[in-house]
Design an enzyme around this catalytic site. Structure first.
Site, PDB file in Angstrom:
ATOM      1  CE1 TYR A 145      -3.592   2.630   0.582  1.00 56.55           C
ATOM      2  CE2 TYR A 145      -2.330   3.320   2.502  1.00 56.55           C
ATOM      3  CZ  TYR A 145      -3.356   3.531   1.601  1.00 56.55           C
ATOM      4  OH  TYR A 145      -4.149   4.656   1.711  1.00 56.55           O
ATOM      5  CG  ASP A 240       5.819   3.630   0.660  1.00 52.30           C
ATOM      6  OD1 ASP A 240       6.150   4.346   1.637  1.00 52.30           O
ATOM      7  OD2 ASP A 240       4.638   3.468   0.303  1.00 52.30           O
ATOM      8  CE  LYS A 268       1.357   5.030   8.196  1.00 51.53           C
ATOM      9  NZ  LYS A 268       1.344   4.126   7.092  1.00 51.53           N
TER      10      LYS A 268
HETATM   11  C1  LIG Z   1       0.622   4.618   5.712  1.00 53.35           C
HETATM   12  C2  LIG Z   1       1.350   4.375   4.457  1.00 53.35           C
HETATM   13  C3  LIG Z   1       1.225   5.228   3.351  1.00 53.35           C
HETATM   14  C4  LIG Z   1       0.234   6.351   3.301  1.00 53.35           C
HETATM   15  O1  LIG Z   1       0.493   7.324   4.269  1.00 53.35           O
HETATM   16  P1  LIG Z   1      -0.699   8.327   4.698  1.00 53.35           P
HETATM   17  O2  LIG Z   1      -0.040   9.277   5.631  1.00 53.35           O
HETATM   18  O3  LIG Z   1      -1.740   7.459   5.334  1.00 53.35           O
HETATM   19  O4  LIG Z   1      -1.206   8.968   3.469  1.00 53.35           O
HETATM   20  C5  LIG Z   1       2.028   4.994   2.257  1.00 53.35           C
HETATM   21  N1  LIG Z   1       2.895   3.982   2.231  1.00 53.35           N
HETATM   22  C6  LIG Z   1       3.027   3.127   3.264  1.00 53.35           C
HETATM   23  C7  LIG Z   1       4.035   2.028   3.185  1.00 53.35           C
HETATM   24  C8  LIG Z   1       2.261   3.287   4.409  1.00 53.35           C
HETATM   25  O5  LIG Z   1       2.378   2.419   5.420  1.00 53.35           O
END
Ligand SMILES: *Cc1c(COP(=O)(O)O)cnc(C)c1O
Length: 432
Positions: A145, A240, A268
């Site tokens: 994701y 990511d 995060k």
């Molecule tokens: C949480 C997450 C996102 C999206 O981040 P948001 O702040 O919720 O938009 C993208 N990539 C990864 C791997 C994530 O865990």
């Protein structure tokens, strides 16, 4: 049963005003049934709901709260920042301070641009990869994701190497066809896709340790293929690390694996619980971003002083106190405890764990990709989830989300969690 009368009333009201009563679907308990719990406050490793029930928190706001809730250094930094103004729409020194912490932690990141969410970070990194390479296609992996930008809300087509199809109403077929969705941990699939489309692929985006199909780690062969094949075909490798950055190690998964991606996305933890995302990488690539270069990307609240203050305070504590060995020790203990609880109940399971990220899969097979993950017993997970809630343990409300241990958790918390799991899982086998 524990009373959650106030949560129930709050949810009824929210549903009148907000679609589904929540501002992000991961909060709605859709995968486990029942109503979401509304919270009043949090402290350390604990959450307190509106009805004053206490839970050991293994969500940590889905990742950011690695230090636990209300860490004194973070609170102090926020209090100092708030008195000086909450937003200027103009540069501040705090942005360079947080940037410097990121650059020092991740050698692959020479320059970094702050945004407001992980979604913005990946969306911007994809645009930059396309702008830099002059190519249109991107590759992603099933079960990863990357936030909700259109070009990443794409599912695999009917065969492994076909073009992607929209994963949500509102994403156009035109957008989806520029995204290839491949199987995770499958070097051969990546090689075949690059052989076929190589010169059209701008970038390959990947979670080096996946949190978003439950916790699944990239194999050595897959990691090697990612780096070698992207380099060979001139596509950018985008890690990511929105979840894994400063989580699986201070320098992220790339530090653990000794890898050098071209671009990295963060979020995060780097906001310490406030809304922040970032993308960074090689300076020659990052200098294509406006106003240094021509790839457009902007943000009214980007680099917000409160968010920067919380992020700086969080990273400094992580850097100076190095909680990672302790997180690993607690997490390994929890993983072992959960697995043994399931096994003594006669429930088939495997545990995916990488430092403080973890998933108890109700699945007898080792989970390496989405095909395997999707064969997990999600009904059993739902019953496990509610059983744990009743015993004051707040776990992810989906089999396919990782739980997080924080530096505020203690051995006593882990022991209490394992004891709760033993009781819950023993009950689950019998009533199947
Ligand atoms: C949480 C997450 C996102 C999206 O981040 P948001 O702040 O919720 O938009 C993208 N990539 C990864 C791997 C994530 O865990």
């Amino acid at each position: 049963m524990t009373s959650r009368q106030k949560s129930h009333a709050a949810f009824a009201r929210a549903k009148q005003l907000i679609p589904g009563g929540v501002n992000s679907p991961a909060r709605a308990f859709g995968a486990v049934g029942g109503e979401p719990i509304f919270f009043d406050r949090a402290e350390g490793a604990y959450l307190y709901d509106l009805d004053a029930n206490r839970y050991i928190d293994y969500i940590g706001s889905w990742g950011p709260m690695i230090l636990g809730h209300g860490h004194p250094k973070v609170v102090e930094a926020l209090q100092a920042a708030i008195g000086k103004g909450t937003s200027f729409g103009a540069p501040t020194e705090a942005e360079s301070q947080l940037a410097e912490l990121v650059v020092e932690a991740m050698p692959s990141v020479e320059k970094v641009r702050f945004v407001n969410s992980g979604t913005e970070a990946t969306m911007s990194a994809i645009r930059l990869a396309r702008g830099y390479t002059g190519r249109e296609m991107i590759v992603k992996f099933a079960g990863n994701y990357h936030g909700h930008a259109d070009s990443l809300l794409v599912a695999a087509g009917s065969s492994a190497a076909t073009l992607g199809v929209p994963n949500s109403p509102g994403v156009t077929a035109g957008t989806a066809k520029d995204t290839l969705v491949l199987k995770y941990n499958d070097p051969a699939a990546l090689e075949a896709a690059l052989a076929q489309h190589g010169k059209r692929i701008a970038g390959v985006i990947v979670e080096p340790v996946v949190g978003n199909m439950g916790c699944v780690t990239a194999s050595t062969a897959f990691r090697t293929a990612l780096r070698e094949l992207t380099a060979r075909y001139g596509a950018l490798l985008i890690f990511d690390e929105v979840m894994t950055g400063f989580r699986v190690a201070y320098g992220g998964a790339q530090a653990v694996f000794g890898m050098t991606p071209d671009l990295t996305t963060l979020g995060k933890i780097i906001g310490g619980g406030l809304p922040v995302g970032a993308y960074g990488g090689r300076a020659d690539i990052m200098d294509h971003v406006l106003p240094a270069g021509k790839v457009f990307q902007a943000g009214t609240l980007s680099g917000n002083p409160l968010a920067m203050a919380a992020g700086i305070a969080t990273l400094r504590v992580l850097r100076d106190e190095n909680p990672y060995p302790q997180l690993q020790r607690l997490s390994a203990g929890l993983a072992e405890g959960l697995e043994s609880a399931a096994r003594s109940a006669g429930i088939p399971c495997t545990v995916g764990q990488f430092n403080s990220m973890m998933t108890l899969f109700f699945n007898p097979e080792p989970v390496t990709d989405w095909d395997v993950a999707s064969r997990s017993d999600t009904k059993r997970y739902a019953r496990y989830f509610w059983g744990m809630i009743e015993r004051g343990v707040y776990l992810p409300c989906s089999q396919y989300e990782a739980l997080f241990v924080s530096a505020a958790h203690t051995d006593a918390d882990i022991d209490a969690t394992v004891a709760a799991a033993r009781a819950v899982l023993a009950g689950l086998k019998e009533s199947m």
